[in-house]
Design a protein around this motif. Sequence first.
Motif, PDB file in Angstrom:
ATOM      1  N   THR A   1      47.540  38.802  39.014  1.00 26.34           N
ATOM      2  CA  THR A   1      46.294  38.190  38.543  1.00 26.34           C
ATOM      3  C   THR A   1      45.235  38.212  39.635  1.00 26.34           C
ATOM      4  OG1 THR A   1      47.152  36.011  39.101  1.00 26.34           O
ATOM      5  CG2 THR A   1      47.381  36.719  36.812  1.00 26.34           C
ATOM      6  N   ALA A   2      45.639  38.568  40.870  1.00 23.00           N
ATOM      7  CA  ALA A   2      44.724  38.577  42.011  1.00 23.00           C
ATOM      8  C   ALA A   2      44.047  39.942  42.128  1.00 23.00           C
ATOM      9  CB  ALA A   2      45.487  38.242  43.291  1.00 23.00           C
ATOM     10  N   PHE A   3      43.211  40.286  41.147  1.00 25.53           N
ATOM     11  CA  PHE A   3      42.597  41.617  41.160  1.00 25.53           C
ATOM     12  C   PHE A   3      41.525  41.765  42.240  1.00 25.53           C
ATOM     13  CE2 PHE A   3      44.081  41.601  36.607  1.00 25.53           C
ATOM     14  CZ  PHE A   3      45.119  42.483  36.824  1.00 25.53           C
ATOM     15  N   ASP A   4      41.141  40.650  42.880  1.00 24.38           N
ATOM     16  CA  ASP A   4      40.206  40.721  44.019  1.00 24.38           C
ATOM     17  C   ASP A   4      40.898  41.332  45.229  1.00 24.38           C
ATOM     18  OD1 ASP A   4      38.727  39.213  42.330  1.00 24.38           O
ATOM     19  OD2 ASP A   4      38.635  37.426  43.628  1.00 24.38           O
ATOM     20  N   SER A   5      42.226  41.176  45.295  1.00 27.08           N
ATOM     21  CA  SER A   5      42.972  41.680  46.454  1.00 27.08           C
ATOM     22  C   SER A   5      43.327  43.139  46.242  1.00 27.08           C
ATOM     23  CB  SER A   5      44.260  40.877  46.645  1.00 27.08           C
ATOM     24  OG  SER A   5      43.950  39.558  47.027  1.00 27.08           O
ATOM     25  N   PRO A   6      43.328  43.904  47.350  1.00 31.13           N
ATOM     26  CA  PRO A   6      43.707  45.315  47.227  1.00 31.13           C
ATOM     27  C   PRO A   6      45.228  45.462  47.163  1.00 31.13           C
ATOM     28  CG  PRO A   6      43.301  44.788  49.520  1.00 31.13           C
ATOM     29  CD  PRO A   6      43.008  43.535  48.735  1.00 31.13           C
ATOM     30  N   ILE A   7      45.678  46.679  46.909  1.00 29.52           N
ATOM     31  CA  ILE A   7      47.083  47.052  47.094  1.00 29.52           C
ATOM     32  C   ILE A   7      47.104  48.031  48.265  1.00 29.52           C
ATOM     33  CG2 ILE A   7      49.013  48.337  46.090  1.00 29.52           C
ATOM     34  CD1 ILE A   7      48.388  47.062  43.424  1.00 29.52           C
TER      35      ILE A   7
END
Length: 206
Positions: A127-133
């Motif tokens: 759910t943390a789409f602000d964070s990158p992978i």
Amino acid sequence: APEVLAPGAVFFPGAAASHQQSLLAQVNDVVSQAALRQLMTPGGRRFSVEMTNCGSLGWHSDDAGYRYESRDPLSGRDWPALPPEWITFARDMAAQAGFDRFEPQACLLNRYVPGARMGLHQDRDETAFDSPIVSVSLGLPAQFLFGGGERSDPVRKLRLVSGDVVVWGGPSRLFYHGIAPLPPGHHPLTGACRWNLTFRRVCAED
Ligand code: MD3
Ligand code: FE
């Protein structure tokens, strides 16, 4: 030198090259505590890639769906801890790509043998789409496929070799991507396989 592949997607060729041996030793340590497994898709197909996790959460798939679990469903135990050096490295790579204060909760470890592949998909169980992978490749080279925000978007190809790092964030975070069937080969570090580590923030809070 880093290469911007798309907005928010930054390729760092060889950025993990000097860490490969210690990374692989720690990969083997994680695997000794949380066995590799070929998960089933919700539709009843088996992944050709073998997977496991470390961190406070781990990705899992079965007939009930794709999700993150705080314990390894195979053993009922907590996932092995994320090695502190991995957290530092992932945070540093994210910062270099412009994503400050990245705090990974999960690292998914993928093991490819020749013929193993990963079809075009989006990573959207977080759910943390602000964070990158942050992704790190070790061992045999692979053909990485990446498209855009729609499944029908054109797909580009990128050869990933041992030590390569790619950070996927911002507008690229939900892009379709996959791995073509792994060609056979031998790599001095890993033998006849490829490893990919992906560092992920799952929940925006806590
Ligand atoms: C682009 N792994 O585990 S890593 C996965 O090499 C996965 O094993 C591949 O796709 C592998 O989900 C590719 C590169 C990667 C990872 C996550 C992304 C690319 C991405 C998320 C969004 C866009
Ligand atoms: Fe993915």
